[in-house]
Design a protein around this motif. Structure first.
Motif, PDB file in Angstrom:
ATOM      1  N   UNK A 153      -2.340 -10.179   5.990  1.00  0.00           N
ATOM      2  CA  UNK A 153      -1.735  -9.124   5.556  1.00  0.00           C
ATOM      3  C   UNK A 153      -1.973  -8.580   4.288  1.00  0.00           C
ATOM      4  N   UNK A 154      -1.694  -7.474   3.720  1.00  0.00           N
ATOM      5  CA  UNK A 154      -1.767  -6.639   2.509  1.00  0.00           C
ATOM      6  C   UNK A 154      -0.388  -6.541   1.983  1.00  0.00           C
ATOM      7  N   UNK A 159       5.120  -2.723  -0.094  1.00  0.00           N
ATOM      8  CA  UNK A 159       5.811  -2.320  -0.966  1.00  0.00           C
ATOM      9  C   UNK A 159       5.420  -2.698  -2.390  1.00  0.00           C
ATOM     10  N   UNK A 160       4.269  -4.003  -2.441  1.00  0.00           N
ATOM     11  CA  UNK A 160       3.858  -4.452  -3.657  1.00  0.00           C
ATOM     12  C   UNK A 160       3.078  -3.448  -4.272  1.00  0.00           C
ATOM     13  N   UNK A 161       2.870  -3.158  -5.334  1.00  0.00           N
ATOM     14  CA  UNK A 161       2.010  -2.132  -5.973  1.00  0.00           C
ATOM     15  C   UNK A 161       0.581  -2.957  -6.575  1.00  0.00           C
ATOM     16  N   UNK A 162       0.117  -3.385  -5.457  1.00  0.00           N
ATOM     17  CA  UNK A 162      -1.266  -4.097  -5.493  1.00  0.00           C
ATOM     18  C   UNK A 162      -1.946  -4.438  -4.332  1.00  0.00           C
ATOM     19  N   UNK A 188       5.456   3.781   3.909  1.00  0.00           N
ATOM     20  CA  UNK A 188       4.314   4.740   4.494  1.00  0.00           C
ATOM     21  C   UNK A 188       3.344   5.339   3.565  1.00  0.00           C
ATOM     22  N   UNK A 189       3.537   4.773   2.080  1.00  0.00           N
ATOM     23  CA  UNK A 189       2.605   5.217   1.125  1.00  0.00           C
ATOM     24  C   UNK A 189       2.597   4.282   0.146  1.00  0.00           C
ATOM     25  N   UNK A 190       1.344   3.578  -0.324  1.00  0.00           N
ATOM     26  CA  UNK A 190       1.313   2.360  -1.583  1.00  0.00           C
ATOM     27  C   UNK A 190       1.843   2.810  -2.586  1.00  0.00           C
ATOM     28  N   UNK A 191       2.723   2.063  -3.385  1.00  0.00           N
ATOM     29  CA  UNK A 191       3.127   2.263  -4.704  1.00  0.00           C
ATOM     30  C   UNK A 191       1.858   1.908  -5.621  1.00  0.00           C
ATOM     31  N   UNK A 213       0.577   7.131 -16.706  1.00  0.00           N
ATOM     32  CA  UNK A 213       1.113   6.838 -15.612  1.00  0.00           C
ATOM     33  C   UNK A 213       0.457   7.824 -14.260  1.00  0.00           C
ATOM     34  N   UNK A 214       0.303   9.227 -14.778  1.00  0.00           N
ATOM     35  CA  UNK A 214      -0.111  10.127 -13.817  1.00  0.00           C
ATOM     36  C   UNK A 214      -1.583   9.864 -13.331  1.00  0.00           C
ATOM     37  N   UNK A 215      -2.548   9.161 -13.966  1.00  0.00           N
ATOM     38  CA  UNK A 215      -3.818   8.859 -13.575  1.00  0.00           C
ATOM     39  C   UNK A 215      -3.864   7.561 -13.065  1.00  0.00           C
ATOM     40  N   UNK A 216      -2.854   6.605 -13.326  1.00  0.00           N
ATOM     41  CA  UNK A 216      -2.847   5.386 -12.738  1.00  0.00           C
ATOM     42  C   UNK A 216      -2.666   5.620 -11.368  1.00  0.00           C
ATOM     43  N   UNK A 217      -3.027   6.283 -10.636  1.00  0.00           N
ATOM     44  CA  UNK A 217      -2.637   6.771  -9.157  1.00  0.00           C
ATOM     45  C   UNK A 217      -3.113   5.855  -8.144  1.00  0.00           C
ATOM     46  N   UNK A 218      -3.150   4.582  -8.084  1.00  0.00           N
ATOM     47  CA  UNK A 218      -3.736   3.650  -6.976  1.00  0.00           C
ATOM     48  C   UNK A 218      -2.882   2.296  -7.359  1.00  0.00           C
TER      49      UNK A 218
END
Length: 327
Positions: A153-154, A159-162, A188-191, A213-218
């Motif tokens: 699993x990932x 919900x983990x931002x990693x 439904x979308x990665x943090x 923060x806006x460009x750290x978008x992944x």
């Protein structure tokens, strides 16, 4: 009348900073005992949960005969050191990752829990070079009457931002594996890193925090705790550092504090124009709650964070196991 189901009991080995135990606690499992062979990790556990019984001992030296509260627990949970592939499981170099895995499986003979949970590298589940290890684990557990599920699993899906893939072994006896369903994505979308750390980056008045923060978008690349025996704190190998650099973060060290108002963010200048993360921020990327503290100096704190199982992963796995046990 109180109709709430009683909480379940667990034994945790290689407990580290408590990420897995904390997640399992939220899922309804209370540890009767937690083991780790690093004093600083044991201090972290006791500092955050004084009620937990924590034992500073090498798993290879642990004898459940001396701790009969561990007998017949509901779950044996292990966030083990990262196992490396080998042609044989019969290595004798005491303390190796493989020996710790083998000791965990052997502990099943004495403790006989209703369920087993092991978290490790995804390659342990997927790569042919790990076939001898999987064969050993499978043979021993089947001999003891357990049915086994191997899966990956990932943490990002929970919900983990990693982007952190985990290889997982779950074993249950008494026919309950049929009721076990591995966790499915809860988001439904990665943090993203920016979403997770934007507020903390602005805590000391850094004016470019929102732009960063806006460009750290992944999601973050996988945090790597590194070796306990050498080197300082950094966020991982060369490829991981490059991924951090693409988000304007210096992955080659860990900061004492977040940027202040005078910090000039300019990644074109190299590491001097990028800010490293703090230990607290790396803990946020692992999904630790804000009140969870880490013992030791900065490098030891980061090692604990980087080696931990993200608590949301532990919670999701614990809830799935609890459902199967109560089926």
């Amino acid at each position: 009348m109180n109709t709430e189901a009683p909480r379940l009991r667990s034994l945790g080995v290689c407990a580290g900073a408590g990420g897995l135990a904390l997640g399992l606690e939220k899922a309804g499992f209370d540890p009767v005992l937690l083991l780790d062979n690093r004093a600083v990790a044991c201090e972290t556990l006791r500092m955050n949960r004084p009620s937990w019984q924590v034992l500073d001992v090498d798993l290879l030296d642990f004898d459940p005969v001396d701790h009969q509260e561990t007998y017949d627990v509901d779950l044996l949970a292990a966030g083990l050191p990262r196992v490396k592939a080998t042609a044989s499981v019969h290595r004798t170099d005491t303390g190796s990752e493989l020996e710790v895995l083998r000791a965990t499986i052997m502990l099943m003979h004495g403790v006989r829990p209703r369920a087993l949970l092991i978290e490790n590298v995804p390659d342990l589940v997927t790569k042919p070079t790990y076939d001898p290890i999987r064969e050993f684990v499978t043979k021993e557990l089947i001999h003891l009457g357990y049915d086994i599920r191997w899966f990956v699993l990932n943490a990002a899906d929970l919900g983990v931002p990693q982007d952190r893939k985990e290889g997982v072994i779950v074993a249950l006896r008494d026919g309950r594996l049929d009721a076990f369903v591995p966790p499915v994505a809860s988001v439904t979308r990665h943090v993203t890193v920016g979403e997770a750390l934007g507020t903390s980056m602005a805590a000391r008045g850094w004016p470019e925090a929102a732009a960063w923060a806006s460009q750290a978008n992944r999601p973050a690349p996988t945090l790597v705790g590194g070796s306990w025996n050498r080197g300082g704190a950094d966020l991982g190998p060369t490829g991981t550092k490059r991924a951090w650099a693409r988000m304007g973060v210096d992955g080659g060290t860990v900061a004492d504090d977040v940027p202040g108002p005078g910090f000039v963010w300019d990644p074109s200048l190299g590491r001097g124009g990028m800010m490293p993360l703090t230990v607290r921020q790396t803990a946020d990327l692992q999904g630790f709650p804000s009140g969870w503290a880490f013992a030791g100096r900065k490098t030891a704190q980061y090692r604990q964070v980087g080696h931990a199982t993200p608590p949301p992963v532990g919670q999701a796995l614990g809830e799935a196991i609890k459902t199967a046990l109560r089926s």
